[in-house]
Design a protein around this motif. Structure first.
Motif: not given
Length: 87
Positions: A9-10, A13
């Motif tokens: 997810s990081r 993003m």
């Protein structure tokens, strides 16, 4: 050339999906260029350094804060080299 892109997810993003899309476009437009693209659910590198996202492996070499235009110049250079061999 083998490329693995972290899709945690990081990393997503901070641009991993854009890198993936650009690499796929490069591979699709140049079928003679040997480019293997893989994704990793999470490389867990952000646990060591969350400011290094997105993470990409190019032939086993870890790239932090990867961008297509900047850090992934190695791929573009290899691509251009392959074009020169064809001419």
């Amino acid at each position: 050339m083998k490329i693995t892109i972290c899709m945690g997810s990081r990393c997503v993003m901070t641009g991993a999906m854009s890198i993936f899309d650009q690499l796929e476009a490069l591979r699709d437009s140049s079928p003679d260029f040997d480019l293997e693209i893989e994704t990793s659910t999470c490389m867990k590198k952000c646990k060591e350094d969350e400011n290094g996202c997105p993470y990409v492996l190019i032939d086993g070499e870890l790239i932090k804060k990867a961008t297509f235009q900047g850090n992934l110049k190695k791929i573009v250079d290899a691509y251009q080299e392959s074009l020169n061999k064809d001419n």
